[in-house]
Every structure is written in structure tokens, then in C-alpha cells.
Design a protein around this motif. Structure first.
Motif, PDB file in Angstrom:
ATOM      1  N   GLY A  60     -65.743  19.975-119.359  1.00 35.55           N
ATOM      2  CA  GLY A  60     -64.520  20.697-118.933  1.00 35.55           C
ATOM      3  C   GLY A  60     -64.577  20.384-117.405  1.00 35.55           C
ATOM      4  O   GLY A  60     -63.787  20.422-116.399  1.00 35.55           O
ATOM      5  N   THR A  61     -65.855  20.581-116.868  1.00 35.48           N
ATOM      6  CA  THR A  61     -66.430  19.474-115.158  1.00 35.48           C
ATOM      7  C   THR A  61     -66.135  18.571-115.144  1.00 35.48           C
ATOM      8  O   THR A  61     -65.953  18.318-114.021  1.00 35.48           O
ATOM      9  CB  THR A  61     -67.950  20.623-115.128  1.00 35.48           C
ATOM     10  N   LEU A  62     -66.326  17.842-116.160  1.00 37.53           N
ATOM     11  CA  LEU A  62     -67.252  16.408-115.633  1.00 37.53           C
ATOM     12  C   LEU A  62     -65.802  15.873-115.664  1.00 37.53           C
ATOM     13  O   LEU A  62     -65.684  14.843-115.125  1.00 37.53           O
ATOM     14  CB  LEU A  62     -67.648  16.216-116.966  1.00 37.53           C
ATOM     15  N   ILE A  63     -64.557  16.301-116.404  1.00 39.00           N
ATOM     16  CA  ILE A  63     -62.705  15.687-116.138  1.00 39.00           C
ATOM     17  C   ILE A  63     -62.504  16.544-115.174  1.00 39.00           C
ATOM     18  O   ILE A  63     -61.545  16.031-114.403  1.00 39.00           O
ATOM     19  CB  ILE A  63     -62.367  16.291-117.996  1.00 39.00           C
ATOM     20  N   SER A  64     -62.716  17.797-115.299  1.00 39.91           N
ATOM     21  CA  SER A  64     -61.658  18.742-113.389  1.00 39.91           C
ATOM     22  C   SER A  64     -61.780  17.796-112.497  1.00 39.91           C
ATOM     23  O   SER A  64     -60.936  17.671-111.870  1.00 39.91           O
ATOM     24  CB  SER A  64     -62.183  19.827-113.747  1.00 39.91           C
ATOM     25  N   PRO A  99     -73.416  17.832-107.485  1.00 37.29           N
ATOM     26  CA  PRO A  99     -73.742  19.395-107.878  1.00 37.29           C
ATOM     27  C   PRO A  99     -72.952  20.239-108.963  1.00 37.29           C
ATOM     28  O   PRO A  99     -73.686  21.549-109.226  1.00 37.29           O
ATOM     29  CB  PRO A  99     -73.552  19.663-106.276  1.00 37.29           C
ATOM     30  N   ALA A 100     -72.095  19.635-108.851  1.00 36.37           N
ATOM     31  CA  ALA A 100     -70.973  21.119-109.150  1.00 36.37           C
ATOM     32  C   ALA A 100     -71.722  21.083-111.420  1.00 36.37           C
ATOM     33  O   ALA A 100     -71.932  22.155-111.744  1.00 36.37           O
ATOM     34  CB  ALA A 100     -69.694  20.903-109.652  1.00 36.37           C
ATOM     35  N   LEU A 101     -71.526  19.659-112.088  1.00 30.86           N
ATOM     36  CA  LEU A 101     -72.449  19.417-113.222  1.00 30.86           C
ATOM     37  C   LEU A 101     -74.051  20.156-113.569  1.00 30.86           C
ATOM     38  O   LEU A 101     -73.557  21.078-114.267  1.00 30.86           O
ATOM     39  CB  LEU A 101     -72.848  17.927-113.418  1.00 30.86           C
ATOM     40  N   LEU A 102     -74.785  20.189-112.026  1.00 35.35           N
ATOM     41  CA  LEU A 102     -75.855  21.086-111.866  1.00 35.35           C
ATOM     42  C   LEU A 102     -75.776  22.224-112.335  1.00 35.35           C
ATOM     43  O   LEU A 102     -76.363  23.381-112.828  1.00 35.35           O
ATOM     44  CB  LEU A 102     -77.009  20.407-110.750  1.00 35.35           C
ATOM     45  N   ILE A 103     -74.333  23.248-111.107  1.00 27.14           N
ATOM     46  CA  ILE A 103     -74.375  24.259-110.849  1.00 27.14           C
ATOM     47  C   ILE A 103     -73.880  24.770-112.449  1.00 27.14           C
ATOM     48  O   ILE A 103     -73.978  25.861-112.522  1.00 27.14           O
ATOM     49  CB  ILE A 103     -72.983  25.068-110.281  1.00 27.14           C
ATOM     50  N   ASN A 104     -73.394  24.091-112.959  1.00 28.68           N
ATOM     51  CA  ASN A 104     -72.623  24.506-114.035  1.00 28.68           C
ATOM     52  C   ASN A 104     -73.612  24.801-115.042  1.00 28.68           C
ATOM     53  O   ASN A 104     -74.048  25.668-116.641  1.00 28.68           O
ATOM     54  CB  ASN A 104     -71.744  23.183-114.983  1.00 28.68           C
ATOM     55  N   LEU A 105     -75.084  23.486-115.627  1.00 30.94           N
ATOM     56  CA  LEU A 105     -76.107  23.859-116.316  1.00 30.94           C
ATOM     57  C   LEU A 105     -76.358  25.109-115.529  1.00 30.94           C
ATOM     58  O   LEU A 105     -77.211  25.953-116.240  1.00 30.94           O
ATOM     59  CB  LEU A 105     -76.680  22.995-115.878  1.00 30.94           C
ATOM     60  N   TYR A 106     -76.034  25.300-114.425  1.00 32.53           N
ATOM     61  CA  TYR A 106     -77.482  27.063-113.937  1.00 32.53           C
ATOM     62  C   TYR A 106     -76.964  27.918-114.556  1.00 32.53           C
ATOM     63  O   TYR A 106     -77.199  28.809-115.326  1.00 32.53           O
ATOM     64  CB  TYR A 106     -77.367  26.700-112.139  1.00 32.53           C
ATOM     65  N   ILE A 107     -75.529  27.964-114.608  1.00 33.75           N
ATOM     66  CA  ILE A 107     -74.407  29.225-114.466  1.00 33.75           C
ATOM     67  C   ILE A 107     -74.553  29.140-116.466  1.00 33.75           C
ATOM     68  O   ILE A 107     -74.652  30.346-116.652  1.00 33.75           O
ATOM     69  CB  ILE A 107     -72.804  29.040-114.760  1.00 33.75           C
ATOM     70  N   THR A 108     -74.221  28.349-117.061  1.00 34.70           N
ATOM     71  CA  THR A 108     -74.399  28.531-118.620  1.00 34.70           C
ATOM     72  C   THR A 108     -76.544  29.010-118.874  1.00 34.70           C
ATOM     73  O   THR A 108     -75.876  29.632-120.355  1.00 34.70           O
ATOM     74  CB  THR A 108     -73.483  27.336-119.576  1.00 34.70           C
ATOM     75  N   ILE A 144     -84.350  24.200-111.343  1.00 38.62           N
ATOM     76  CA  ILE A 144     -84.644  22.628-110.674  1.00 38.62           C
ATOM     77  C   ILE A 144     -82.852  22.649-110.591  1.00 38.62           C
ATOM     78  O   ILE A 144     -82.723  22.115-110.135  1.00 38.62           O
ATOM     79  CB  ILE A 144     -85.148  22.210-112.599  1.00 38.62           C
ATOM     80  N   SER A 145     -81.835  23.022-111.818  1.00 45.77           N
ATOM     81  CA  SER A 145     -80.715  23.648-111.578  1.00 45.77           C
ATOM     82  C   SER A 145     -80.054  23.438-110.695  1.00 45.77           C
ATOM     83  O   SER A 145     -79.438  22.562-109.201  1.00 45.77           O
ATOM     84  CB  SER A 145     -80.105  23.301-112.845  1.00 45.77           C
ATOM     85  N   LEU A 146     -80.372  24.859-109.891  1.00 49.98           N
ATOM     86  CA  LEU A 146     -79.825  25.132-108.599  1.00 49.98           C
ATOM     87  C   LEU A 146     -80.318  24.642-107.655  1.00 49.98           C
ATOM     88  O   LEU A 146     -79.979  23.993-106.690  1.00 49.98           O
ATOM     89  CB  LEU A 146     -80.323  26.346-108.437  1.00 49.98           C
ATOM     90  N   GLY A 147     -81.155  23.770-107.627  1.00 52.33           N
ATOM     91  CA  GLY A 147     -82.165  23.445-106.543  1.00 52.33           C
ATOM     92  C   GLY A 147     -81.558  22.061-106.407  1.00 52.33           C
ATOM     93  O   GLY A 147     -81.491  21.592-104.763  1.00 52.33           O
ATOM     94  N   LEU A 148     -81.688  21.692-107.068  1.00 52.12           N
ATOM     95  CA  LEU A 148     -80.896  20.160-107.008  1.00 52.12           C
ATOM     96  C   LEU A 148     -79.850  19.831-106.824  1.00 52.12           C
ATOM     97  O   LEU A 148     -79.629  19.031-105.700  1.00 52.12           O
ATOM     98  CB  LEU A 148     -80.739  19.590-109.041  1.00 52.12           C
TER      99      LEU A 148
END
Length: 360
Positions: A60-64, A99-108, A144-148
Motif C-alpha cells: 500500500g505504501t509502495l503504491i500510494s 523513509p515511508a517504507l521504513l516507518i511502515n515496517l516500524y509501525i507493523t 533500526i527501521s525507525l533510526g534509518l
């Protein structure tokens, strides 16, 4: 959980390899077997990480993000040509998407950490619940995802945008508040729905739209126009559909954990029906609205404007037909059936973003 057992099953990339002691040797067969084990271990690591990202949200993030940029750039492309706009837009997509993909990983990932006991009932196939990933390893992946993401946003000058920072920080903050104590918004059905609607409908849509418009040279409130707000309203309602439906297949685990979701309070049948009606209404009104706009463009002698509007009307009708067909024979008390329908709703969500750049 039994820490020793979980740690043993943890993905290899998240634990330290044992020290080799003594002489190393062996015949060619042993060496081949070692290489094969390394390949298998690497593949298991990739699969574990992939599952940990909750791929349907990552897609969803990758497309949006690219879709919102194309939507924002459409008028400029029409007036200036794609060649004049493409370089700035492509760089803007990269700056926002990583960063959107990294934040997505952090949240999920954070959600899986705090929901591990619930997931053992509702989603036992998830990496932590299945024992493929330890809590320590999951925490490392999340942090790590959040930090990146933070590092990326402050390293590149183009990413030092208030709109982008608010979007990323707001998403991370709400994602944290949704899952983590002491707030844990998911315990309240209204706060949980609010969180999903704000992130999916407002922050993602308006925030990335604002950032894309900045890439086109707009400043301040010039970045928010009627097109952006209308698109945010559409995806805000779609976020409501996702919020209403996401807990329907999870009633058993939520009840055992004391999570009073709307599906627990009102019953899965009521929530599935409500979410479905909202989705059908959204798609039906979208199809009708763009149909009327296409007719107006034709009457005004603007066939090139009518064409994308007709296309969007037909796409919405397809989405409506697909959703109706997918809903057929779904039993609200069958978690697997409801989850399959929920994934079909995400497909309509993806298709909506793919169609967004056509909106005029």
C-alpha cells in the motif's frame, strides 16, 4: 514464551553466529552441504523479514507514494510536458518513499511485538507468534527501521521538508500510540478507527501531496488545493472501511485479550455488513460522480477531459463489482473467509491509488 526455544528459531541475521573453535576442514561433500545450509538460512531470513513487514501494508505504501506524486504532478505534466517535470518528481518520490517504507515496517513490527499473545490465537503464522523471530530481534528490526528513517530525512537536504517530517513523525507517533502502552489506542474502537483514518486518509494523502507540490515549486498553503482535499476525503473513507473490517476476523483473540473492538462489542456480522455498505457506497458514488463529470466535460466540448473521468467511473464500477463478488458467501464467523475478503478489499485499495493520477 520460552526464550531459549524462540531464540533458536530466530532469523539468522538477528543473532550472532557461534564462534568456530578448532581446525576447520572437511571433504567437498561437507563443503557443499555447508553452502546449501547457508543458502537455506539466507532464504529463511528473507522470508521471515518479508512476513514481519506485513506485506499488504508495505505494498500500500509502495503504491500510494508514487501515485500521490503523479496525481500532484498531473496538471504540470499537462501544461509543461513530462520531460520538464519528471526529474523533480522522481527525486521527490525517492526522498519520500524510502523513509515511508521504513516507518511502515516500524509501525507493523511494533504492533506484532505488543500483540504477540493475541496473534498466537488470531495470526499464529506471523514471525513472532510462530517462534521464527524473537522479541529482541523484532525490537532491533523496528528500532533500526525507525533510526534509518530519521537519518534519511535529515541527511538529504530535499527531505528536510516540514510536510514530509510531519507526515513521517505523525505516522510513527500514531502507530506507536495505537499499539504501545500506556496509550494503546487499539483498546478503544473509536480511537483505533481514528488512528487508521488519520494515517491512511489524511497524513499519507495530504502529507505526501503537500511534499510533492513543494517539489513542483509551490509553497505554504498553495500546496493544498481542492484536488488534494477531495482525494484525502476519498481515502479517509476508505481508511474507515479498513478500520471497521480489520478486526472482524480477530474476534476470538481480542476477546481473550480483553480488547473491546467494535467487532467484539457489536458482533462480527454487524461490523462486516457496515464496512461492506460503506465500501459499496464509496465506490458507487465515485462511479456516479465521475460519470456526471465526464458528461459535463463532453457537453463543454472537452473530450480529452472526459476520457480520464469515464475511465475512473468505469474503474470504480469494476471495483464495486469485484467487492460485491468477493463478499458473496462470506461468513462473518469464519475468520479465514473474512480475512480473504479483507485482502480483496486491500486489492481495491491498491487499484484506487493506481487510478488516482487520472483524477481530473
Amino acid at each position: 514464551h520460552r526464550r531459549a526455544g524462540v531464540a533458536a528459531a530466530e532469523a539468522p541475521w538477528l543473532r550472532q553466529p557461534p564462534l568456530a573453535i578448532g581446525p576447520q576442514g572437511g571433504d567437498d561433500g561437507a563443503e557443499v552441504e555447508k553452502v546449501e545450509k547457508q543458502k537455506s538460512s539466507l532464504w529463511e531470513t528473507i522470508v521471515t523479514l518479508y512476513d514481519f513487514t506485513r506485506p499488504h501494508t508495505l505494498v500500500g505504501t509502495l503504491i500510494s507514494v508514487p501515485a500521490v506524486h503523479l496525481f500532484a504532478a498531473a496538471p504540470a505534466i499537462a501544461s509543461q510536458g513530462a520531460a520538464a517535470v519528471a526529474p523533480a518528481m522522481l527525486w521527490s518520490v525517492v526522498l519520500a518513499l524510502v523513509p515511508a517504507l521504513l516507518i511502515n515496517l516500524y509501525i507493523t513490527g511494533l504492533n506484532q511485538i505488543y500483540d504477540v499473545e493475541i496473534d498466537k490465537v488470531n495470526k499464529p503464522y506471523l514471525p513472532i507468534a510462530a517462534g521464527r523471530l524473537s522479541l529482541a530481534g523484532a525490537w532491533r528490526a523496528c528500532l533500526i527501521s525507525l533510526g534509518l528513517a530519521v537519518a534519511w530525512s535529515w541527511t538529504f537536504f530535499g527531505a528536510r521538508s516540514l510536510a514530509l517530517h510531519i507526515t513521517l513523525a505523525g505516522s510513527a507517533a500514531l502507530g506507536t500510540a495505537y499499539s504501545a502502552p500506556p496509550i494503546r489506542m487499539k483498546r478503544s474502537p473509536f480511537l483505533a478507527a481514528f488512528c487508521i483514518i488519520v494515517v491512511r486518509g489524511l497524513l499519507v494523502q495530504l502529507g505526501f501531496y503537500w511534499f510533492a507540490m513543494e517539489g513542483l515549486g509551490r509553497v505554504g498553503l498553495e500546496c493544498l488545493d481542492g484536488r488534494g482535499i477531495a482525494a484525502a476525503a476519498f481515502f479517509g473513507v476508505f481508511g474507515l472501511v479498513i478500520a471497521l473490517m480489520k478486526d472482524v476476523p480477530d474476534v476470538l483473540g481480542d476477546e481473550l485479550a480483553g480488547i473491546k473492538s467494535m467487532s467484539v462489542r457489536l458482533g462480527p456480522e454487524v461490523m462486516l455488513k457496515t464496512a461492506t455498505i460503506v465500501l459499496w457506497t464509496l465506490l458507487g458514488t465515485t462511479a456516479g460522480g465521475f460519470g456526471i463529470l465526464a458528461g459535463s466535460a463532453l457537453l463543454a466540448g472537452q473530450p480529452l477531459l472526459a476520457l480520464p473521468r469515464v475511465s475512473l467511473s468505469l474503474a470504480a464500477l469494476w471495483g464495486l463489482r469485484f467487492a460485491i463478488g468477493a463478499h458473496k458467501d462470506v461468513d462473518a464467523r469464519d475468520p479465514k473467509g473474512v480475512y480473504a475478503f479483507y485482502m480483496d478489499v486491500w486489492k481495491v485499495f491498491y487499484a484506487s491509488y493506481l487510478c488516482l493520477p487520472l483524477a481530473r
